[in-house]
Scaffold this motif. Structure first.
Motif, short mmCIF file in Angstrom:
data_model
loop_
_atom_site.label_atom_id
_atom_site.label_comp_id
_atom_site.label_asym_id
_atom_site.label_seq_id
_atom_site.Cartn_x
_atom_site.Cartn_y
_atom_site.Cartn_z
N LEU A 1 0.82 -1.21 0.00
CA LEU A 1 0.00 0.00 0.00
C LEU A 1 0.86 1.26 0.00
O LEU A 1 0.49 2.27 -0.62
N ALA A 2 2.00 1.22 0.69
CA ALA A 2 2.91 2.37 0.69
C ALA A 2 3.44 2.61 -0.72
O ALA A 2 3.54 3.76 -1.18
N ARG A 3 3.76 1.54 -1.42
CA ARG A 3 4.21 1.65 -2.80
C ARG A 3 3.14 2.30 -3.67
O ARG A 3 3.42 3.20 -4.47
N SER A 4 1.89 1.88 -3.48
CA SER A 4 0.78 2.44 -4.25
C SER A 4 0.55 3.91 -3.92
O SER A 4 0.26 4.72 -4.81
N ALA A 5 0.70 4.25 -2.63
CA ALA A 5 0.49 5.65 -2.21
C ALA A 5 1.55 6.56 -2.83
O ALA A 5 1.24 7.67 -3.28
N ILE A 6 2.80 6.10 -2.86
CA ILE A 6 3.87 6.90 -3.46
C ILE A 6 3.62 7.07 -4.95
O ILE A 6 3.76 8.17 -5.51
N ALA A 7 3.21 5.99 -5.61
CA ALA A 7 2.94 6.06 -7.05
C ALA A 7 1.79 7.01 -7.35
O ALA A 7 1.85 7.81 -8.30
N GLU A 8 0.75 6.97 -6.54
CA GLU A 8 -0.40 7.84 -6.75
C GLU A 8 -0.03 9.30 -6.49
O GLU A 8 -0.43 10.20 -7.24
N LEU A 9 0.76 9.55 -5.43
CA LEU A 9 1.20 10.91 -5.13
C LEU A 9 2.02 11.46 -6.29
O LEU A 9 1.82 12.61 -6.72
N ALA A 10 2.95 10.66 -6.80
CA ALA A 10 3.79 11.12 -7.92
C ALA A 10 2.96 11.35 -9.17
O ALA A 10 3.22 12.29 -9.94
N SER A 11 1.94 10.52 -9.37
CA SER A 11 1.06 10.70 -10.52
C SER A 11 0.33 12.03 -10.44
O SER A 11 0.23 12.78 -11.42
N LEU A 12 -0.18 12.36 -9.24
CA LEU A 12 -0.86 13.63 -9.04
C LEU A 12 0.12 14.80 -9.20
O LEU A 12 -0.20 15.82 -9.81
N ALA A 13 1.32 14.65 -8.63
CA ALA A 13 2.31 15.73 -8.69
C ALA A 13 2.77 16.00 -10.12
O ALA A 13 3.09 17.13 -10.47
N GLY A 14 2.78 14.96 -10.94
CA GLY A 14 3.24 15.13 -12.31
C GLY A 14 2.16 15.50 -13.29
O GLY A 14 2.44 15.72 -14.47
N SER A 15 0.92 15.61 -12.79
CA SER A 15 -0.19 15.90 -13.70
C SER A 15 -0.24 17.36 -14.13
O SER A 15 -0.86 17.70 -15.12
N VAL A 16 0.42 18.25 -13.35
CA VAL A 16 0.49 19.67 -13.69
C VAL A 16 1.95 20.02 -13.93
O VAL A 16 2.78 19.81 -13.05
N PRO A 17 2.30 20.55 -15.11
CA PRO A 17 3.71 20.89 -15.39
C PRO A 17 4.26 21.83 -14.33
O PRO A 17 3.59 22.75 -13.87
N SER A 18 5.51 21.57 -13.93
CA SER A 18 6.15 22.41 -12.92
C SER A 18 7.63 22.50 -13.23
O SER A 18 8.16 21.67 -13.97
N THR A 19 8.30 23.49 -12.67
CA THR A 19 9.73 23.64 -12.89
C THR A 19 10.48 23.38 -11.62
O THR A 19 9.93 23.44 -10.52
N THR A 20 11.75 23.06 -11.74
CA THR A 20 12.60 22.83 -10.58
C THR A 20 13.12 24.15 -10.07
O THR A 20 13.85 24.86 -10.76
N ALA A 21 12.79 24.49 -8.82
CA ALA A 21 13.12 25.81 -8.28
C ALA A 21 14.63 26.04 -8.22
O ALA A 21 15.09 27.17 -8.26
N SER A 22 15.40 24.95 -8.12
CA SER A 22 16.85 25.12 -7.96
C SER A 22 17.59 25.26 -9.29
O SER A 22 18.79 25.43 -9.31
N ASP A 23 16.87 25.18 -10.40
CA ASP A 23 17.51 25.25 -11.71
C ASP A 23 17.84 26.71 -12.04
O ASP A 23 16.94 27.52 -12.25
N PRO A 24 19.13 27.08 -12.13
CA PRO A 24 19.49 28.48 -12.40
C PRO A 24 18.92 29.00 -13.71
O PRO A 24 18.65 30.19 -13.84
N SER A 25 18.75 28.11 -14.69
CA SER A 25 18.24 28.57 -15.97
C SER A 25 16.80 29.02 -15.91
O SER A 25 16.31 29.69 -16.81
N MET A 26 16.12 28.67 -14.81
CA MET A 26 14.72 29.04 -14.67
C MET A 26 14.53 30.23 -13.73
O MET A 26 13.43 30.54 -13.31
#
Length: 284
Positions: A151-176
């Motif tokens: 279930l922990a594996r499924s929860a992590i996968a679901e969280l990542a799926s939700l997090a990746g559903s909206v495009p986002s940038t990496t805050a630490s990337d100097p080019s951004m």
């Protein structure tokens, strides 16, 4: 076998109790079951509503920004990672018991780190998974270990799926550094000290060099608020500070914080804080 769950439960604050800033020894996933609350992580504030999910990593201090959380009910699970990770990282590893391959683990950690906003819509599956993990953690027996890991594996996968559903940038990337999301993030941070100005939606969007629709979308992604709600939240926070550190009249404070009238200020203050400005000053 060491449990993949560091902690789990359902939390309801006592009257006038604040969820103070803290760190967790793992990946924390929180589901807001009922009530509303304002959380802060990494200098960003979020206005959380029922049905929201909020996640944090071990090095991220987070907590409530208000001492009054009426009707708040949280479900939370803290999942153990491979290492403690006391400092910010550009990647992290999951606990071996969840069974991710190195390639899968890198992809999932990259997705969770890349998203600037820690607030997500919960969807249908993740709250159920969190509830099951909470119940299994309460039992805490050897027989439940394999089910917990699955279930922990499924929860992590679901969280990542939700997090990746909206495009986002990496805050630490100097080019951004001057990307649209970064410009919006800077404006949101600056509102804490410039909220007294006569901001409008058009003026805020123009200050970020973009149209109203795109600006409003990015503000919602980063804070969970509309631009005007984010502005009002900053103004109320400034008012809270002035109420406790000065003897200025409430009307003066209202105008100094950018409110057009003391009546509008009184209504919004009660809505955000849960009591009148005068009561807040008395109890501070």
């Amino acid at each position: 076998m060491q449990s993949v769950i560091v902690g789990a439960g359902r939390w309801t604050p006592a009257k006038l109790r604040q969820l103070k800033k803290h760190r967790n020894a793992g990946l924390e996933i929180v589901h807001l079951v009922a009530g509303r609350t304002r959380w802060e992580v990494g200098g960003h504030r979020y206005n959380l509503q029922p049905g929201d999910v909020f996640y944090t990593l071990p090095w991220e201090p987070h907590g409530g920004t208000s001492a009054r959380e009426p009707g708040l009910v949280l479900s939370f699970v803290i999942l153990r990672l491979r290492y403690p990770y006391s400092r910010p990282r550009d990647r992290f590893e999951f606990h071996p018991s969840v069974g991710w391959s190195p390639k899968e683990a890198r992809r999932l950690s990259k997705t969770l780190l890349a998203r600037q906003s820690r607030r997500l819509p919960a969807g249908q599956r993740l709250p159920w998974l969190l509830d099951q993990l909470i119940d299994l953690h309460a039992e805490s027996s050897a027989e439940t270990g394999p089910v917990t890991n699955s279930l922990a594996r499924s929860a992590i996968a679901e969280l990542a799926s939700l997090a990746g559903s909206v495009p986002s940038t990496t805050a630490s990337d100097p080019s951004m550094a001057n990307s649209a999301p970064q410009r919006v993030a800077r404006l949101i941070a600056e509102l804490n000290t410039t909220c007294d100005q006569p901001w409008t939606l058009d003026a805020m969007a123009e200050a970020c060099g973009m149209g109203r629709t795109r600006f409003a979308q990015l503000v919602r992604e980063q804070t969970g608020d509309t631009p005007i709600l984010a502005l009002n939240r900053a103004r109320v926070a400034m008012a809270e500070s002035l109420l406790t550190t000065t003897s200025l009249s409430i009307t003066t404070i209202a105008h100094r914080c950018g409110f057009s009238s003391s009546q509008y200020f009184a209504r919004l203050f009660r809505e955000y804080v849960g009591q009148s400005a005068s009561d807040y000053r008395t109890m501070a």
